[in-house]
Design an enzyme around this catalytic site. Structure first.
Site, PDB file in Angstrom:
ATOM      1  N   ARG A 100       0.836  -1.213   0.000  1.00  0.00           N
ATOM      2  CA  ARG A 100       0.000   0.000   0.000  1.00  0.00           C
ATOM      3  C   ARG A 100       0.865   1.255   0.000  1.00  0.00           C
ATOM      4  NH1 ARG A 100       0.463   3.588   2.904  1.00  0.00           N
ATOM      5  NH2 ARG A 100       0.168   2.468   4.838  1.00  0.00           N
ATOM      6  N   SER A 148       8.889  15.537  12.191  1.00  0.00           N
ATOM      7  CA  SER A 148       7.555  16.056  12.528  1.00  0.00           C
ATOM      8  C   SER A 148       7.413  17.535  12.186  1.00  0.00           C
ATOM      9  CB  SER A 148       7.286  15.867  14.032  1.00  0.00           C
ATOM     10  OG  SER A 148       7.293  14.499  14.344  1.00  0.00           O
ATOM     11  N   THR A 174      10.283   6.446   1.078  1.00  0.00           N
ATOM     12  CA  THR A 174       9.718   5.238   0.466  1.00  0.00           C
ATOM     13  C   THR A 174       9.963   5.257  -1.039  1.00  0.00           C
ATOM     14  OG1 THR A 174       8.013   5.133   2.169  1.00  0.00           O
ATOM     15  CG2 THR A 174       7.535   3.968   0.107  1.00  0.00           C
ATOM     16  N   GLU A 374       3.717   9.750   7.830  1.00  0.00           N
ATOM     17  CA  GLU A 374       2.549  10.599   7.504  1.00  0.00           C
ATOM     18  C   GLU A 374       2.040  11.312   8.742  1.00  0.00           C
ATOM     19  OE1 GLU A 374       1.241  11.161   4.623  1.00  0.00           O
ATOM     20  OE2 GLU A 374       1.893   9.526   3.311  1.00  0.00           O
TER      21      GLU A 374
HETATM   22  P1  TGC Z   1       0.759  25.030   9.928  1.00  0.00           P
HETATM   23  O1  TGC Z   1       0.984  26.490  10.177  1.00  0.00           O
HETATM   24  O2  TGC Z   1      -0.215  24.299  10.786  1.00  0.00           O
HETATM   25  O3  TGC Z   1       0.339  24.803   8.404  1.00  0.00           O
HETATM   26  C1  TGC Z   1       0.950  25.481   7.337  1.00  0.00           C
HETATM   27  C2  TGC Z   1      -0.116  25.709   6.260  1.00  0.00           C
HETATM   28  O4  TGC Z   1      -0.543  24.443   5.763  1.00  0.00           O
HETATM   29  C3  TGC Z   1      -1.974  24.270   6.007  1.00  0.00           C
HETATM   30  N1  TGC Z   1      -2.148  22.858   6.379  1.00  0.00           N
HETATM   31  C4  TGC Z   1      -2.629  21.927   5.546  1.00  0.00           C
HETATM   32  N2  TGC Z   1      -3.108  22.001   4.289  1.00  0.00           N
HETATM   33  C5  TGC Z   1      -3.531  20.856   3.704  1.00  0.00           C
HETATM   34  N3  TGC Z   1      -3.473  19.642   4.319  1.00  0.00           N
HETATM   35  C6  TGC Z   1      -2.976  19.533   5.568  1.00  0.00           C
HETATM   36  N4  TGC Z   1      -2.903  18.339   6.158  1.00  0.00           N
HETATM   37  C7  TGC Z   1      -2.537  20.711   6.254  1.00  0.00           C
HETATM   38  N5  TGC Z   1      -2.009  20.950   7.471  1.00  0.00           N
HETATM   39  C8  TGC Z   1      -1.780  22.272   7.541  1.00  0.00           C
HETATM   40  C9  TGC Z   1      -2.298  25.233   7.107  1.00  0.00           C
HETATM   41  O5  TGC Z   1      -3.663  25.608   7.060  1.00  0.00           O
HETATM   42  C10 TGC Z   1      -1.373  26.398   6.788  1.00  0.00           C
HETATM   43  O6  TGC Z   1      -1.950  27.099   5.699  1.00  0.00           O
HETATM   44  P2  TGC Z   1      -1.693  28.682   5.511  1.00  0.00           P
HETATM   45  O7  TGC Z   1      -2.625  29.069   4.414  1.00  0.00           O
HETATM   46  O8  TGC Z   1      -2.026  29.306   6.843  1.00  0.00           O
HETATM   47  O9  TGC Z   1      -0.264  28.818   5.140  1.00  0.00           O
HETATM   48  O10 TGC Z   1       2.198  24.343   9.935  1.00  0.00           O
HETATM   49  P3  TGC Z   1       3.164  23.911  11.126  1.00  0.00           P
HETATM   50  O11 TGC Z   1       4.574  24.185  10.689  1.00  0.00           O
HETATM   51  O12 TGC Z   1       2.697  24.498  12.439  1.00  0.00           O
HETATM   52  O13 TGC Z   1       3.005  22.308  11.149  1.00  0.00           O
HETATM   53  C11 TGC Z   1       1.872  21.693  11.541  1.00  0.00           C
HETATM   54  C12 TGC Z   1       2.075  20.154  11.596  1.00  0.00           C
HETATM   55  C13 TGC Z   1       2.954  19.746  12.758  1.00  0.00           C
HETATM   56  C14 TGC Z   1       0.695  19.575  11.792  1.00  0.00           C
HETATM   57  C15 TGC Z   1       2.710  19.645  10.276  1.00  0.00           C
HETATM   58  O14 TGC Z   1       4.018  20.077  10.154  1.00  0.00           O
HETATM   59  C16 TGC Z   1       2.694  18.141  10.168  1.00  0.00           C
HETATM   60  O15 TGC Z   1       1.696  17.569   9.711  1.00  0.00           O
HETATM   61  N6  TGC Z   1       3.805  17.432  10.567  1.00  0.00           N
HETATM   62  C17 TGC Z   1       3.924  16.008  10.335  1.00  0.00           C
HETATM   63  C18 TGC Z   1       4.901  15.768   9.200  1.00  0.00           C
HETATM   64  C19 TGC Z   1       4.504  14.622   8.352  1.00  0.00           C
HETATM   65  O16 TGC Z   1       3.383  14.128   8.362  1.00  0.00           O
HETATM   66  N7  TGC Z   1       5.426  14.173   7.517  1.00  0.00           N
HETATM   67  C20 TGC Z   1       5.141  13.134   6.587  1.00  0.00           C
HETATM   68  C21 TGC Z   1       6.269  12.971   5.579  1.00  0.00           C
HETATM   69  S1  TGC Z   1       5.804  12.033   4.150  1.00  0.00           S
HETATM   70  C22 TGC Z   1       5.632  10.469   4.690  1.00  0.00           C
HETATM   71  O17 TGC Z   1       5.708  10.147   5.827  1.00  0.00           O
HETATM   72  C23 TGC Z   1       5.334   9.492   3.649  1.00  0.00           C
HETATM   73  S2  TGC Z   1       5.196   7.860   4.175  1.00  0.00           S
HETATM   74  C24 TGC Z   1       4.464   7.265   2.782  1.00  0.00           C
HETATM   75  C25 TGC Z   1       4.223   5.832   2.724  1.00  0.00           C
HETATM   76  O18 TGC Z   1       5.204   5.052   2.638  1.00  0.00           O
HETATM   77  O19 TGC Z   1       3.033   5.432   2.670  1.00  0.00           O
HETATM   78  P1  FAD Z   2      10.568  12.987  15.185  1.00  0.00           P
HETATM   79  O1  FAD Z   2       9.894  14.118  14.510  1.00  0.00           O
HETATM   80  O2  FAD Z   2      11.972  13.125  15.608  1.00  0.00           O
HETATM   81  O3  FAD Z   2       9.685  12.503  16.378  1.00  0.00           O
HETATM   82  C1  FAD Z   2      10.183  11.622  17.410  1.00  0.00           C
HETATM   83  C2  FAD Z   2       9.134  11.559  18.519  1.00  0.00           C
HETATM   84  O4  FAD Z   2       8.898  12.869  19.060  1.00  0.00           O
HETATM   85  C3  FAD Z   2       7.781  11.045  18.011  1.00  0.00           C
HETATM   86  O5  FAD Z   2       7.210  10.205  18.974  1.00  0.00           O
HETATM   87  C4  FAD Z   2       6.951  12.321  17.896  1.00  0.00           C
HETATM   88  O6  FAD Z   2       5.562  12.079  18.043  1.00  0.00           O
HETATM   89  C5  FAD Z   2       7.508  13.153  19.043  1.00  0.00           C
HETATM   90  N1  FAD Z   2       7.294  14.577  18.801  1.00  0.00           N
HETATM   91  C6  FAD Z   2       7.848  15.373  17.850  1.00  0.00           C
HETATM   92  N2  FAD Z   2       7.379  16.617  17.945  1.00  0.00           N
HETATM   93  C7  FAD Z   2       6.501  16.641  18.977  1.00  0.00           C
HETATM   94  C8  FAD Z   2       5.670  17.624  19.571  1.00  0.00           C
HETATM   95  N3  FAD Z   2       5.609  18.873  19.095  1.00  0.00           N
HETATM   96  N4  FAD Z   2       4.905  17.257  20.627  1.00  0.00           N
HETATM   97  C9  FAD Z   2       4.913  15.983  21.099  1.00  0.00           C
HETATM   98  N5  FAD Z   2       5.670  15.001  20.587  1.00  0.00           N
HETATM   99  C10 FAD Z   2       6.450  15.327  19.526  1.00  0.00           C
HETATM  100  N6  FAD Z   2       9.027  10.873   4.823  1.00  0.00           N
HETATM  101  C11 FAD Z   2       8.964  11.411   3.566  1.00  0.00           C
HETATM  102  O7  FAD Z   2       9.130  12.605   3.391  1.00  0.00           O
HETATM  103  N7  FAD Z   2       8.713  10.615   2.491  1.00  0.00           N
HETATM  104  C12 FAD Z   2       8.533   9.276   2.593  1.00  0.00           C
HETATM  105  O8  FAD Z   2       8.288   8.593   1.590  1.00  0.00           O
HETATM  106  C13 FAD Z   2       8.615   8.676   3.891  1.00  0.00           C
HETATM  107  N8  FAD Z   2       8.509   7.327   4.023  1.00  0.00           N
HETATM  108  C14 FAD Z   2       8.757   6.762   5.256  1.00  0.00           C
HETATM  109  C15 FAD Z   2       8.838   5.370   5.368  1.00  0.00           C
HETATM  110  C16 FAD Z   2       9.147   4.792   6.592  1.00  0.00           C
HETATM  111  C17 FAD Z   2       9.289   3.305   6.694  1.00  0.00           C
HETATM  112  C18 FAD Z   2       9.304   5.604   7.741  1.00  0.00           C
HETATM  113  C19 FAD Z   2       9.596   4.983   9.088  1.00  0.00           C
HETATM  114  C20 FAD Z   2       9.221   6.967   7.640  1.00  0.00           C
HETATM  115  C21 FAD Z   2       8.965   7.571   6.395  1.00  0.00           C
HETATM  116  N9  FAD Z   2       8.963   8.966   6.239  1.00  0.00           N
HETATM  117  C22 FAD Z   2       8.870   9.530   4.998  1.00  0.00           C
HETATM  118  C23 FAD Z   2       9.303   9.813   7.379  1.00  0.00           C
HETATM  119  C24 FAD Z   2       8.167   9.996   8.374  1.00  0.00           C
HETATM  120  O9  FAD Z   2       7.193  10.855   7.894  1.00  0.00           O
HETATM  121  C25 FAD Z   2       8.793  10.511   9.679  1.00  0.00           C
HETATM  122  O10 FAD Z   2       9.505   9.418  10.264  1.00  0.00           O
HETATM  123  C26 FAD Z   2       7.755  11.046  10.642  1.00  0.00           C
HETATM  124  O11 FAD Z   2       7.152  12.217  10.145  1.00  0.00           O
HETATM  125  C27 FAD Z   2       8.364  11.348  12.029  1.00  0.00           C
HETATM  126  O12 FAD Z   2       9.556  12.064  11.914  1.00  0.00           O
HETATM  127  P2  FAD Z   2      10.874  11.553  12.693  1.00  0.00           P
HETATM  128  O13 FAD Z   2      11.051  10.113  12.384  1.00  0.00           O
HETATM  129  O14 FAD Z   2      11.963  12.492  12.368  1.00  0.00           O
HETATM  130  O15 FAD Z   2      10.499  11.650  14.226  1.00  0.00           O
END
Ligand code: TGC
Ligand code: FAD
Length: 395
Positions: A100, A148, A174, A374
């Site tokens: 997936r 994060s 990924t 995510e």
């Molecule tokens: P913040 O100020 O809250 O937001 C910035 C702007 O973005 C808007 N926004 C969104 N828009 C669309 N979808 C969303 N989910 C959105 N979340 C926020 C927001 O309204 C704002 O818009 P504007 O118009 O005011 O500029 O930003 P922040 O820096 O305070 O961060 C908020 C936080 C912590 C929730 C965000 O950074 C976050 O979601 N962190 C988690 C990072 C994350 O999910 N990384 C994933 C990496 S990719 C991955 O993991 C792929 S795995 C794939 C796989 O193998 O399946």
């Molecule tokens: P950190 O951000 O260092 O977090 C470590 C711990 O601290 C977590 O428990 C978190 O919840 C906690 N923490 C952090 N901030 C706070 C806060 N403000 N308050 C409370 N707790 C907090 N990323 C991509 O861009 N593309 C990809 O394709 C992708 N694929 C992935 C595939 C795999 C198998 C994995 C494991 C990860 C992948 N990621 C990808 C990255 C993934 O999105 C990150 O691992 C994830 O967002 C968390 O970031 P980190 O690992 O740096 O943990």
């Protein structure tokens, strides 16, 4: 190894959600399930055990329409609605979260940003080939020092002497070691987040694999390293400005994971129910013991709640009313549900539950990544907390 209950898998539909699905949604589900039974179930346990990405499935995933089904047909997608996309992810993740992942990244994190933020030329150049699975794409947001909190990213796309240069590194990506292209997020000269498409073969671009994972072993993960990579202007996504652009892609992928994780949960539940009817202890099937029934009853209840949540948010998304916070809740709740079910169903199988003869341990280990990527579980709790209170825990 093939789990002996795999071919009798029918999913679970406790409150007749099928009556709310369209004929197209049910037909898509059945055809993806048939493909999974034929092409994935026989090989997935060995692929995970050997940490071998089943690359031969990429083309087939394209053929069954699993790559970017929500993208309009003119660009190679199927033009289906959000719930149909979710149902496809459910069927894939019932086999393995890694499978997936391959599809979520290609559809939601590579095709979606090119479709939403790209020029017409970029769409025509990349989308039909990605949809067919001619090559894989990957999505580079996370960095070694910024997971994060992607807003802190250090990767830059800077303009010098009439050219753009990309420098920095992405981590945990990924598909990266096998990807033909990468959608990469970086800060420009003004410190604004922008997106660009980096192609394999560009000078200074490398994608080393990350080894030693105990989770998502049938998915391939790596880094992206950019050492003064010259990016042609036509590879910059013209409509992507600010963190909102990559976060919007995450919303699409998180929704798919909300449905997908229920596939893993239902696979575990199915095995636990069947095994509990066959395994005799104290002269009775273990399924007759109250404590086993309590576990199974709680599992089907949580699956059912998760299905309704995913389906409802998918309906809202089709009307343009699903907020990122709603989607965040679907991802968080359903992944946690799936992880709990993987653990509890593993217990029902006793010692047999830890072997590769059954899928629970593999699903459980996979879901440890799914609950982290995510957006971690805790980050999603804080997104809901912020939505409820209006108070931002992040800064
Ligand atoms: P913040 O100020 O809250 O937001 C910035 C702007 O973005 C808007 N926004 C969104 N828009 C669309 N979808 C969303 N989910 C959105 N979340 C926020 C927001 O309204 C704002 O818009 P504007 O118009 O005011 O500029 O930003 P922040 O820096 O305070 O961060 C908020 C936080 C912590 C929730 C965000 O950074 C976050 O979601 N962190 C988690 C990072 C994350 O999910 N990384 C994933 C990496 S990719 C991955 O993991 C792929 S795995 C794939 C796989 O193998 O399946
Ligand atoms: P950190 O951000 O260092 O977090 C470590 C711990 O601290 C977590 O428990 C978190 O919840 C906690 N923490 C952090 N901030 C706070 C806060 N403000 N308050 C409370 N707790 C907090 N990323 C991509 O861009 N593309 C990809 O394709 C992708 N694929 C992935 C595939 C795999 C198998 C994995 C494991 C990860 C992948 N990621 C990808 C990255 C993934 O999105 C990150 O691992 C994830 O967002 C968390 O970031 P980190 O690992 O740096 O943990």
């Amino acid at each position: 190894m093939i789990n002996r209950y795999a071919q009798s898998y029918r999913g679970f539909d406790y409150v007749l959600l099928d009556e709310l699905l369209t004929d197209e949604q049910k037909a898509v589900r059945d055809s993806v399930r048939a493909w999974v039974n034929k092409s994935v179930i026989p090989i997935i346990e060995d692929a995970a055990e050997n940490c071998a990405f089943p690359e031969h499935l990429v083309k087939e995933l394209g053929e069954i329409g699993a790559f970017g089904p929500q993208i309009p047909q003119e660009y190679g997608g199927l033009g289906v609605d959000y719930n149909t996309y979710g149902i496809i992810m459910q069927e894939l993740e019932r086999a393995d979260s890694g499978l997936r992942s391959t599809a979520s990244v290609q559809g939601s994190l590579v095709m979606f940003p090119i479709w939403k933020y790209g020029s017409e030329e970029q769409k025509m150049k990349y989308l039909p080939a990605l949809a067919k699975g001619e090559y894989l794409g990957c999505f580079g947001l996370t960095e070694p020092n910024h997971g994060s909190n992607p807003q802190g990213m250090e990767t830059t796309l800077k303009y010098k002497d009439g050219k753009y240069y990309l420098n920095g590194a992405k981590m945990w990506i990924t598909n990266s070691p096998k990807a033909g292209i990468a959608v990469v997020w970086a800060k420009n000269d003004q410190g604004e987040i922008v997106g660009c498409v980096v192609e394999r073969g560009m000078k200074g671009f490398s994608t080393p694999e990350i080894h030693g994972k105990w989770s998502l072993r049938a998915s391939i993960t790596g880094e992206l390293i950019f050492d003064d990579v010259e990016i042609p202007e036509e590879n910059i996504l013209p409509k992507a400005k600010g963190l909102k652009a990559p976060l919007s892609c995450l919303s699409s992928a998180r929704f798919g994971i909300g449905w997908g994780s229920l596939g893993a949960a239902m696979d575990c539940l199915h095995v636990a129910v069947e095994y509990s009817k066959e395994r005799i202890q104290f002269g009775k099937p273990i399924g007759q013991f109250q404590l086993t029934q309590k576990k199974l009853a709680e599992m089907i209840t949580e699956v059912t709640k998760g299905q309704l949540l995913a389906w409802r948010v998918g309906c809202l998304a089709a009307e343009g009313k699903a907020s990122p916070a709603m989607i965040s809740m679907v991802k968080r709740n359903n992944v946690e549900t799936a992880l709990t079910i993987a653990r509890d169903s593993r217990q029902i199988l006793g010692g047999m539950g830890i072997t590769g003869e059954f899928p629970m341990m593999r699903h459980m280990m996979n879901l440890e990544s799914v609950i982290t990527y995510e957006g971690t579980h805790d980050i999603h709790l804080l997104i809901t907390g912020m939505d409820l209170t209006g108070l931002n825990a992040f800064g």
